[in-house]
Design an enzyme around this catalytic site. Sequence first.
Site, short mmCIF file in Angstrom:
data_model
loop_
_atom_site.label_atom_id
_atom_site.label_comp_id
_atom_site.label_asym_id
_atom_site.label_seq_id
_atom_site.Cartn_x
_atom_site.Cartn_y
_atom_site.Cartn_z
N ARG A 181 4.91 -8.69 7.20
CA ARG A 181 5.42 -7.39 6.75
C ARG A 181 6.91 -7.28 7.06
NH1 ARG A 181 3.58 -1.31 8.68
NH2 ARG A 181 5.49 -0.36 7.98
N ARG A 182 7.26 -7.59 8.28
CA ARG A 182 8.67 -7.53 8.67
C ARG A 182 9.16 -8.94 8.85
NH1 ARG A 182 6.18 -3.49 11.64
NH2 ARG A 182 6.62 -1.44 10.78
N HIS A 224 0.84 -1.22 0.00
CA HIS A 224 0.00 0.00 0.00
C HIS A 224 0.86 1.25 0.00
CE1 HIS A 224 -2.52 3.28 1.43
NE2 HIS A 224 -1.85 3.33 2.56
N PHE A 225 1.80 1.31 0.92
CA PHE A 225 2.44 2.64 1.05
C PHE A 225 3.43 2.93 -0.06
CE2 PHE A 225 5.11 0.65 4.57
CZ PHE A 225 6.35 0.84 4.01
N HIS A 226 3.92 1.88 -0.74
CA HIS A 226 4.77 2.20 -1.89
C HIS A 226 3.92 2.74 -3.05
CE1 HIS A 226 7.97 0.10 0.31
NE2 HIS A 226 8.77 0.86 -0.41
FE1 HAS Z 1 -2.03 4.97 4.09
C1 HAS Z 1 -0.75 2.70 6.35
C2 HAS Z 1 -5.19 4.37 5.22
C3 HAS Z 1 -3.27 7.39 1.94
C4 HAS Z 1 1.17 6.08 3.48
N1 HAS Z 1 -0.16 4.47 4.78
C5 HAS Z 1 0.15 3.49 5.69
C6 HAS Z 1 1.58 3.46 5.89
C7 HAS Z 1 2.12 4.45 5.11
C8 HAS Z 1 1.01 5.07 4.40
C9 HAS Z 1 3.58 4.83 5.01
O1 HAS Z 1 -6.53 3.01 7.61
C10 HAS Z 1 2.33 2.48 6.77
C11 HAS Z 1 2.75 3.11 8.06
C12 HAS Z 1 3.54 2.11 8.88
O2 HAS Z 1 4.78 2.19 8.84
O3 HAS Z 1 2.93 1.22 9.51
N2 HAS Z 1 -3.89 5.69 3.63
C13 HAS Z 1 -5.05 5.29 4.19
C14 HAS Z 1 -6.16 6.01 3.57
C15 HAS Z 1 -5.61 6.87 2.65
C16 HAS Z 1 -4.17 6.66 2.70
C17 HAS Z 1 -7.62 5.85 3.88
N3 HAS Z 1 -1.21 6.43 2.93
C18 HAS Z 1 -1.89 7.32 2.13
C19 HAS Z 1 -0.97 8.20 1.50
C20 HAS Z 1 0.29 7.85 1.94
C21 HAS Z 1 0.11 6.73 2.83
C22 HAS Z 1 -1.36 9.31 0.55
C23 HAS Z 1 1.63 8.42 1.63
C24 HAS Z 1 1.85 9.45 0.88
N4 HAS Z 1 -2.82 3.75 5.50
C25 HAS Z 1 -4.14 3.69 5.83
C26 HAS Z 1 -4.30 2.78 6.99
C27 HAS Z 1 -3.03 2.31 7.31
C28 HAS Z 1 -2.12 2.94 6.36
C29 HAS Z 1 -5.53 2.41 7.68
C30 HAS Z 1 -2.66 1.37 8.46
C31 HAS Z 1 -2.62 -0.02 7.97
C32 HAS Z 1 -2.10 -0.98 9.03
O4 HAS Z 1 -2.90 -1.83 9.48
O5 HAS Z 1 -0.92 -0.92 9.42
C33 HAS Z 1 -6.38 7.86 1.79
O6 HAS Z 1 -5.85 9.16 1.96
C34 HAS Z 1 -6.38 7.47 0.34
C35 HAS Z 1 -7.32 8.33 -0.47
C36 HAS Z 1 -7.00 8.25 -1.92
C37 HAS Z 1 -7.86 8.09 -2.90
C38 HAS Z 1 -7.34 7.99 -4.32
C39 HAS Z 1 -7.70 9.21 -5.15
C40 HAS Z 1 -7.13 9.04 -6.52
C41 HAS Z 1 -6.51 10.03 -7.22
C42 HAS Z 1 -5.98 9.70 -8.60
C43 HAS Z 1 -6.96 10.10 -9.70
C44 HAS Z 1 -6.41 9.82 -11.04
C45 HAS Z 1 -6.56 10.62 -12.13
C46 HAS Z 1 -5.89 10.23 -13.44
C47 HAS Z 1 -7.30 11.90 -12.12
C48 HAS Z 1 -9.30 7.98 -2.65
C49 HAS Z 1 -6.37 11.42 -6.72
C50 HAS Z 1 -6.91 9.93 -14.52
C51 HAS Z 1 -6.24 9.96 -15.84
C52 HAS Z 1 -6.02 8.89 -16.62
C53 HAS Z 1 -5.32 9.10 -17.92
C54 HAS Z 1 -6.43 7.52 -16.23
#
Ligand code: HAS
Length: 562
Positions: free
Chosen positions: A438-439, A375-377
């Site tokens: 994970r680890r 996920h985080f990568h």
């Molecule tokens: Fe996360 C664990 C939940 C976003 C980083 N996350 C981690 C860890 C890291 C990390 C480093 O709820 C591990 C930490 C550790 O060492 O243990 N994360 C989320 C949720 C989001 C989320 C709900 N995480 C990020 C982002 C990170 C990041 C951003 C780094 C930059 N995460 C978790 C949870 C854990 C977690 C739990 C704990 C898990 C565990 O059990 O250990 C949300 O912010 C994500 C929302 C994003 C979206 C996607 C939107 C899409 C976009 C692209 C659109 C594309 C277009 C292109 C427009 C809804 C904006 C179209 C054009 C074409 C041509 C196709």
Amino acid sequence: MSSVTISNTNKNIILAEIFVPMALLTLGIYHGMLQTFYRAGFIQASAFGGLEYYQGLTLHGVINAIVLTTFFAVAFGNAVMIHYLNRNINEKMNMLSLLLMVIGTLLAAYPMLTNQASVLYTFYPPLKAHPTFYIGATLLVIGSWVAFFNWFLPYKAWQKENPGKKMPLAVIGIMTTFIIWFIATIPVAVEILGFLLPWSLGLVDEINILLTRVLFWFFGHPLVYFWLLPVYVMYYSILPSQAGGKLYSDYAGRAAFMLFIILSIPVGVHHQFTEPGISQGTKLLHAIFTFGVALPSFLTAFTIAASLEYAGWKKGARGLFGWMGKLPYFDGNRYLFAYLICGLIIFIFGGIGGIVNASYTMNLVVHNTAWIPGHFHLTVAGPVFLGILGMSLYLVSALMGKKVQMKGWNVAVPYLWTFGLLIFSGGLKYGGLIGEPRRTNMGMTYLNPDSELFKPEYIMSTHITAIGGIILFLAALVFFVVLVKTMLAPKEMEATLGFPEEESYHDEKNIKPFERLTPWVVVALVLIVFAYVPAINEAVKNGKKGSPPYMPDNPVPVENTR
Ligand code: HAS
């Protein structure tokens, strides 16, 4: 493109803030590839460069996720402020900020290189580091605060000179990034100064592990938005014009940044769903806020997609998806487009994975498995890292007055990186779903057929990950060749600072809710109190004192580590 005359000192500081982490990144990337080799059982720890497994992992995590991201946020923040506010910033403060960050990084490097701080990228007891690691990290953070404080005066001066005008969206984005960062670094400062440092110095024997972990995640989740938001600034302020169109809604951009201010902090307990000592109610509250913090990213997805669609239509696209075929994917002169669009495509997968993690019952399946690095990568090594690479090259080229070399290779980098990352994270996520830890403990027991942890499928999942790791390494190598060749190229243009100009559908008039940042900060503080008073209270009550400090690569008897 409009440009401001940037002072030489400010120019050199921004360049130094890019060069220092880029030089370290060579080490960070190399150890990233080695991690995949260790995990696949291809090599033993210390086979390359004499480093232990957790030592290499710490270097990889700290350089890539802390040093690179912090230096870059400050460098890009400085550039955005100077350009969009159209004035230079205080050079002495700027220099102080750089010096503090460099000294902090060097101090933290010493124990990491001597294997006395194998704590991954975290402050997560019972993992214990040498005191200089904590002091170095603190100085790095204070250096970034100094940069933030340095922007207040020019920000105010611009407001005074432009009454009633909308503050440029990029400036709002950077201020948001650093407001979140400033608030989030307070709990980790309490953790370090109040608990970890005295513990590491041997002044106290025991600390409340649960409480320090709650404090860490109070910082740890907003940290990810500190990484992400500078790239969101690029999506809103640079990508649409690089695509040949304009931003669909400036207001949507403002709304997204403001929502991040209020929702990115009260969510940290979602990293502790499996931690005993925190009640179900507190976990539910943080889970609800976590779904909330996905909203500004959904808003961004629709706004940026609409902006790209507009660019496609302008070029004569037809049909529902015709616009996708009209974008400048391989235009070497608009290479920022390639870096940013690849990041966005990767983030679709990274974001979906985040929603899975946030869902309590699904989290129980994936927590502490290889799924999590998968996920985080797809987030930090996807949109964040590609944005940093593309923008660093852009700033180096602009501020040194050098044209980007090897244009074709350069534009291939983000695609090669995306290809490698999807394989790499695919391997990790598949592994995680079948239980790959994970680890890993010493010797990768889960790959040993004699171990009860062994599953034959892990051979495939770790090998897929290693193949992805090799492709990522190659992509980074090409990037470094492009960067160095650009730096060494003869000067062909005026060395100046400028970003592609952005227009939006909307006029210059602001709307009331977006005029000031302070009310959003107040709401953020209220939500933080609401979410963290119960979490901290439970940690104080239920946290068991007395876990001995632990150094994973160096598990010496506990008495000697105090
Ligand atoms: Fe996360 C664990 C939940 C976003 C980083 N996350 C981690 C860890 C890291 C990390 C480093 O709820 C591990 C930490 C550790 O060492 O243990 N994360 C989320 C949720 C989001 C989320 C709900 N995480 C990020 C982002 C990170 C990041 C951003 C780094 C930059 N995460 C978790 C949870 C854990 C977690 C739990 C704990 C898990 C565990 O059990 O250990 C949300 O912010 C994500 C929302 C994003 C979206 C996607 C939107 C899409 C976009 C692209 C659109 C594309 C277009 C292109 C427009 C809804 C904006 C179209 C054009 C074409 C041509 C196709």
